[in-house]
Write a protein that holds these residues in place. Structure first.
Motif, short mmCIF file in Angstrom:
data_model
loop_
_atom_site.label_atom_id
_atom_site.label_comp_id
_atom_site.label_asym_id
_atom_site.label_seq_id
_atom_site.Cartn_x
_atom_site.Cartn_y
_atom_site.Cartn_z
N PRO A 212 105.45 62.70 30.74
CA PRO A 212 106.43 63.58 30.10
C PRO A 212 107.63 63.86 30.98
CG PRO A 212 104.44 64.80 30.72
CD PRO A 212 104.13 63.35 30.88
N GLU A 213 107.44 63.79 32.31
CA GLU A 213 108.56 64.04 33.22
C GLU A 213 109.63 62.97 33.14
OE1 GLU A 213 104.93 66.10 34.61
OE2 GLU A 213 105.39 64.03 34.03
N PHE A 214 109.29 61.80 32.59
CA PHE A 214 110.24 60.71 32.46
C PHE A 214 110.99 60.75 31.13
CE2 PHE A 214 108.38 57.35 35.61
CZ PHE A 214 108.57 58.26 36.64
N ASP A 215 110.69 61.74 30.31
CA ASP A 215 111.34 61.85 29.01
C ASP A 215 112.25 63.07 28.99
OD1 ASP A 215 112.05 61.34 26.43
OD2 ASP A 215 110.03 61.49 25.59
N PHE A 216 113.10 63.16 27.97
CA PHE A 216 113.90 64.35 27.77
C PHE A 216 112.99 65.51 27.34
CE2 PHE A 216 117.19 61.01 26.83
CZ PHE A 216 118.01 61.31 27.91
N PRO A 217 113.46 66.75 27.40
CA PRO A 217 112.62 67.90 27.02
C PRO A 217 112.41 67.99 25.52
CG PRO A 217 114.82 68.65 27.58
CD PRO A 217 114.78 67.18 27.91
N ARG A 218 111.54 67.17 25.00
CA ARG A 218 111.28 67.15 23.56
C ARG A 218 110.53 68.41 23.12
NH1 ARG A 218 111.68 62.10 20.93
NH2 ARG A 218 112.27 60.38 22.30
N GLN A 219 110.94 68.96 21.99
CA GLN A 219 110.30 70.15 21.44
C GLN A 219 109.72 69.90 20.04
OE1 GLN A 219 110.07 72.95 23.30
NE2 GLN A 219 111.20 71.90 24.93
N ASN A 220 110.01 68.74 19.46
CA ASN A 220 109.64 68.52 18.06
C ASN A 220 108.65 67.38 17.85
OD1 ASN A 220 111.42 70.58 17.05
ND2 ASN A 220 113.13 69.19 17.46
N LEU A 221 107.90 67.03 18.89
CA LEU A 221 106.87 66.01 18.71
C LEU A 221 105.69 66.61 17.92
CD1 LEU A 221 106.83 64.42 22.28
CD2 LEU A 221 107.60 63.32 20.17
N PRO A 222 105.00 65.78 17.14
CA PRO A 222 103.85 66.30 16.37
C PRO A 222 102.73 66.73 17.31
CG PRO A 222 103.95 63.90 16.23
CD PRO A 222 105.23 64.34 16.90
N PRO A 223 101.85 67.62 16.87
CA PRO A 223 100.76 68.10 17.73
C PRO A 223 99.78 67.01 18.16
CG PRO A 223 100.48 68.85 15.45
CD PRO A 223 101.85 68.27 15.55
N HIS A 224 99.77 65.90 17.44
CA HIS A 224 98.86 64.82 17.79
C HIS A 224 99.53 63.77 18.68
CE1 HIS A 224 100.73 63.95 13.85
NE2 HIS A 224 100.83 62.71 14.27
N PHE A 225 100.68 64.12 19.26
CA PHE A 225 101.35 63.24 20.23
C PHE A 225 100.87 63.59 21.63
CE2 PHE A 225 104.45 61.51 23.03
CZ PHE A 225 105.03 60.43 22.38
N HIS A 226 100.51 62.54 22.41
CA HIS A 226 99.95 62.78 23.75
C HIS A 226 100.62 61.88 24.78
CE1 HIS A 226 96.70 64.98 21.75
NE2 HIS A 226 96.62 63.94 20.92
N PHE A 227 101.19 62.47 25.84
CA PHE A 227 101.65 61.73 27.01
C PHE A 227 100.42 61.51 27.90
CE2 PHE A 227 105.62 63.87 25.74
CZ PHE A 227 106.50 62.80 25.74
N THR A 228 100.09 60.27 28.14
CA THR A 228 98.84 59.98 28.87
C THR A 228 99.04 59.38 30.25
OG1 THR A 228 98.68 57.77 27.92
CG2 THR A 228 97.67 59.56 26.66
N GLY A 229 100.23 58.86 30.55
CA GLY A 229 100.42 58.11 31.78
C GLY A 229 100.18 56.63 31.53
N PRO A 230 100.44 55.78 32.53
CA PRO A 230 100.47 54.33 32.31
C PRO A 230 99.09 53.72 32.08
CG PRO A 230 100.77 54.85 34.64
CD PRO A 230 100.82 56.16 33.91
N TYR A 231 99.09 52.64 31.29
CA TYR A 231 97.89 51.84 31.02
C TYR A 231 97.99 50.58 31.86
CZ TYR A 231 98.18 54.88 26.93
OH TYR A 231 98.32 55.97 26.10
N HIS A 232 97.22 50.54 32.91
CA HIS A 232 97.30 49.40 33.83
C HIS A 232 95.91 49.08 34.35
CE1 HIS A 232 98.87 46.69 36.89
NE2 HIS A 232 98.18 47.34 37.80
N ASN A 233 95.52 47.82 34.26
CA ASN A 233 94.22 47.38 34.73
C ASN A 233 94.39 46.08 35.52
OD1 ASN A 233 91.59 46.70 35.21
ND2 ASN A 233 90.97 46.58 33.07
N PRO A 234 94.41 46.15 36.86
CA PRO A 234 94.62 44.94 37.66
C PRO A 234 93.59 43.85 37.38
CG PRO A 234 94.77 46.92 39.02
CD PRO A 234 94.24 47.35 37.69
#
Length: 284
Positions: A212-234
């Motif tokens: 979320p720190e990499f996005d603008f200060p969004r206030q209108n995302l739906p409640p089922h929206f989740h910032f999770t961090g990167p998906y990476h599997n070496p």
């Protein structure tokens, strides 16, 4: 056990995070199949997931790689129009062919990349639950937030909000061919038409690998929206040679413009200039 299907572009920046999610579902005992063009087969199988080819005649092996390489040479409005043309073609072909293949495979739920706008409509037609995955920048439209393809800073002023809304209208006009193709199939399949671009996204869950720190200060995302961090599997990635001996131990700044835009040399020059004088090491 649930049989999940994955729909995403055959580009590394989308395929890698989606197969990472798929690998985690596989680890938890589920079955996962990636439905994609032949260019995605090697990456999918390397991640341990099942692969089901789509549109083999229209998109033979190498065709998407060639198309993305061509896109990477373009910039500005020319690049945007090329993208719309390619996405319209892809949407039309997938909507006509993929639902039957997905149904035959016995898929019970779908993970749909946010930049695969036809995916949610296929899920609706097949009466399957689906989750939207934002592998790239979050595309959810909000008049308070500048469109993803603009260089503007966030501003809470009414002038900025008007500017944003005008730009969204312009983007909507340029992307009309994609919307029209999807609308034709929704009408044919007796599905309600989308009244807003955000209607195409999941009502169950929307996941973003962007912090979320990499996005603008969004206030209108739906409640089922989740910032999770990167998906990476070496473990599911091919090893890439790197000059580790050149690392100095200083804080590391990593710069990459992703699958398509790594030819924007002026952007890298700006990044390099911004890092000049910092007590850190830049890797481009």
């Amino acid at each position: 056990m649930t049989h999940f299907g994955i729909l995403c572009p055959a580009a590394n920046g989308h395929l890698n995070p989606m197969t990472t999610l798929g690998s985690e579902l596989l680890r938890r005992g589920h079955r996962v199949t990636v439905f994609n063009f032949l260019d995605a087969q090697a990456t999918t199988l390397a991640s341990g997931l099942e692969f089901q080819p789509l549109a083999e005649d229209e998109f033979p092996a190498g065709s998407m790689t060639e198309g993305l390489a061509q896109l990477g040479k373009l910039s500005g409005l020319t690049a945007f129009r090329y993208t719309i043309k390619l996405m319209t073609q892809v949407s039309d072909i997938l909507l006509s062919q993929a639902p039957a293949t997905i149904k035959k495979a016995g898929v019970e739920a779908l993970l749909v990349d946010q930049v695969s706008p036809e995916g949610g409509t296929m899920a609706d037609f097949l009466n399957l639950p689906f989750i939207t995955v934002c592998s790239a920048l979050t595309l959810n439209q909000d008049p308070k937030i500048p469109p993803f393809c603009t260089p503007w800073q966030y501003s809470p002023t009414w002038i900025a909000s008007w500017r944003n809304q005008f730009s969204y209208q312009l983007l909507s006009l340029l992307a009309r061919p994609i919307r029209e193709v999807i609308a034709e199939y929704r009408e044919e399949w007796k599905l309600p038409l989308h009244s807003h671009p955000n209607d195409a996204y999941s009502k169950l869950a929307q996941l973003s690998q962007q912090p979320p720190e990499f996005d603008f200060p969004r206030q209108n995302l739906p409640p089922h929206f989740h910032f999770t961090g990167p998906y990476h599997n070496p473990a599911t990635r091919k090893p890439v040679p790197f000059s580790f001996e050149q690392l100095t131990g200083k804080p590391l700044i990593y710069a990459s413009m992703g699958t398509v835009q790594n030819r924007l040399l002026n952007v890298f020059q700006i990044i390099a200039s911004a890092c000049e004088g910092l007590d850190a090491q830049l890797v481009i």
